[in-house]
Design a protein around this motif. Structure first.
Motif, short mmCIF file in Angstrom:
data_model
loop_
_atom_site.label_atom_id
_atom_site.label_comp_id
_atom_site.label_asym_id
_atom_site.label_seq_id
_atom_site.Cartn_x
_atom_site.Cartn_y
_atom_site.Cartn_z
N UNK A 93 19.82 5.80 31.50
CA UNK A 93 19.63 6.94 32.39
C UNK A 93 18.15 7.10 32.74
N UNK A 94 17.28 6.95 31.77
CA UNK A 94 15.84 7.03 32.04
C UNK A 94 15.44 5.98 33.09
N UNK A 95 15.91 4.77 32.92
CA UNK A 95 15.54 3.69 33.82
C UNK A 95 16.09 3.88 35.22
N UNK A 96 17.23 4.54 35.34
CA UNK A 96 17.88 4.66 36.64
C UNK A 96 17.57 5.95 37.38
N UNK A 97 16.74 6.81 36.81
CA UNK A 97 16.42 8.06 37.50
C UNK A 97 15.69 7.80 38.82
N UNK A 98 14.78 6.83 38.84
CA UNK A 98 14.09 6.54 40.09
C UNK A 98 15.05 6.00 41.15
N UNK A 99 15.98 5.14 40.72
CA UNK A 99 17.00 4.65 41.66
C UNK A 99 17.85 5.80 42.18
#
Length: 270
Positions: free
Chosen positions: A255-261
Motif C-alpha cells: 500500500x505504501x508503494x502504490x499510494x503514488x500510483x
C-alpha cells in the motif's frame, strides 16, 4: 481547491454502519479514514478507495496489519493534505465467515460492494462521484474481492489493488466452493468468476496492481496466474513480489508503494 490556513495535520479514523439495503447482506460496521483535506474548511472533493480485509478478519485489520492510517497520513503530508477517502466495508459478515465476493447462496456480497457501499458513501460523505476516481483494493480474501469487483463492475471500480489474492474465490477446494455457493452449478460460478471472464473478454478500461510475498508459496503462484490473465485481457497491470510471506508486512508495504500510483490514477496528482 486551495489549501486553507488551518487544516489538521493528520486524518481521522472512525466507524460507520453501511446497511445492505439492496443486497440484504448483514455487514459489520465499516472502518473509515478521512484525510486532512476532507476535514478542512472548505473541504476538498476527494476520490474514493474502497479496501477489503482478509478472511478470517475484520475491517480494522487494514489499520493494524495494513498500516492504513499511517500510510495515507504520510501520503497526505506530502500532498497538501490531499489523499483518497478510504472506506473499508465488511465483506465477510462475521470474523470467520467466507461468503466469497459474489452474489450466491452464501450472501450477496457483490451487490453489497457494487450498490450498497457506493450508495452509502455518496449519501453520507462529500466525495467525487466520478467512477474514474474510485478504486478498490484488498489483501488475501480482499485481494480476490478486488479483482472480482473490478472485472464484474468495471464502470464502478476501474482501478484495483490485488495484494496476495487467489485465482478464484474459494471456501476450500473448487468443487466444494461451487457446491456451497451455487448448488454445484459450474456455469453460474463461471459467469461471475474473474478468471473465467478475463478469458472471454477484453478490459482495456481497467488498470491495477498485483503484489505477492516472495515466500508465499500458496498465493504467489495464483497472483502470477491472475496477472497473466489480466494482461491477456488487455488490462493495464503490473505485478511484483516483496520480501515476506502471506502477511501484513507485504500488504502494508505494498500500500505504501502504490499510494503514488493511486494518486495519479485517481487524479489527485499529475
Amino acid at each position: 481547491w486551495q489549501v486553507p490556513v488551518r487544516m489538521p495535520s493528520n486524518g481521522v479514523v472512525t466507524e460507520a454502519a453501511i446497511p445492505g439495503n439492496v443486497s440484504g447482506f448483514d455487514a459489520r460496521p465499516a472502518t473509515l479514514y478521512l484525510p486532512p483535506a476532507y476535514l478542512a474548511d472548505p473541504r476538498a472533493e476527494l476520490p474514493v478507495l474502497v479496501l477489503v480485509a482478509g478472511e478470517p478478519g475484520s475491517p480494522s485489520d487494514w489499520l493494524d496489519s495494513g498500516r492504513l492510517a499511517t500510510t495515507v497520513d504520510a501520503y497526505a503530508s506530502r500532498h497538501s493534505g490531499l489523499a483518497p477517502v478510504v472506506v473499508v466495508p465488511d465483506a465477510l459478515g462475521d470474523y470467520d465467515a467466507n461468503p466469497g465476493c459474489m452474489d450466491s447462496a452464501l450472501g450477496n456480497v457483490a451487490t453489497y460492494l457494487d450498490q450498497d457501499v457506493p450508495n452509502w458513501i455518496e449519501s453520507n460523505l462529500q466525495v467525487n462521484p466520478d467512477a474514474a476516481q474510485w478504486a478498490i483494493g484488498g489483501f488475501s480474501y480482499g485481494g480476490t474481492c478486488a479483482i472480482e469487483m473490478a472485472v464484474n463492475f468495471p464502470d464502478r471500480y476501474p482501478s484495483f489493488l490485488d495484494f496476495s489474492g487467489q485465482d478464484e474465490p474459494s471456501t476450500g477446494d473448487h468443487e466444494d466452493t461451487v457446491a456451497a455457493m451455487f448448488d454445484g452449478d459450474e456455469s453460474a460460478f463461471d459467469a461471475v468468476n474473474a478468471r473465467d471472464l478475463m478469458a472471454q473478454n477484453q478490459y482495456p478500461q481497467l488498470s491495477g496492481v498485483f503484489v505477492a510475498g516472495e515466500d508465499d508459496d500458496i498465493y504467489r503462484p495464483q497472483q502470477e496466474i491472475m496477472f497473466e490473465a489480466a494482461r491477456a485481457a488487455d488490462m493495464n497491470v503490473d505485478y511484483y513480489t516483496l520480501p515476506g510471506g502471506h502477511s501484513g508486512d507485504v500488504w502494508g508495504t505494498a500500500l505504501e508503494l502504490e499510494m503514488d500510483w493511486l494518486g495519479r490514477t485517481l487524479a489527485l496528482t499529475p
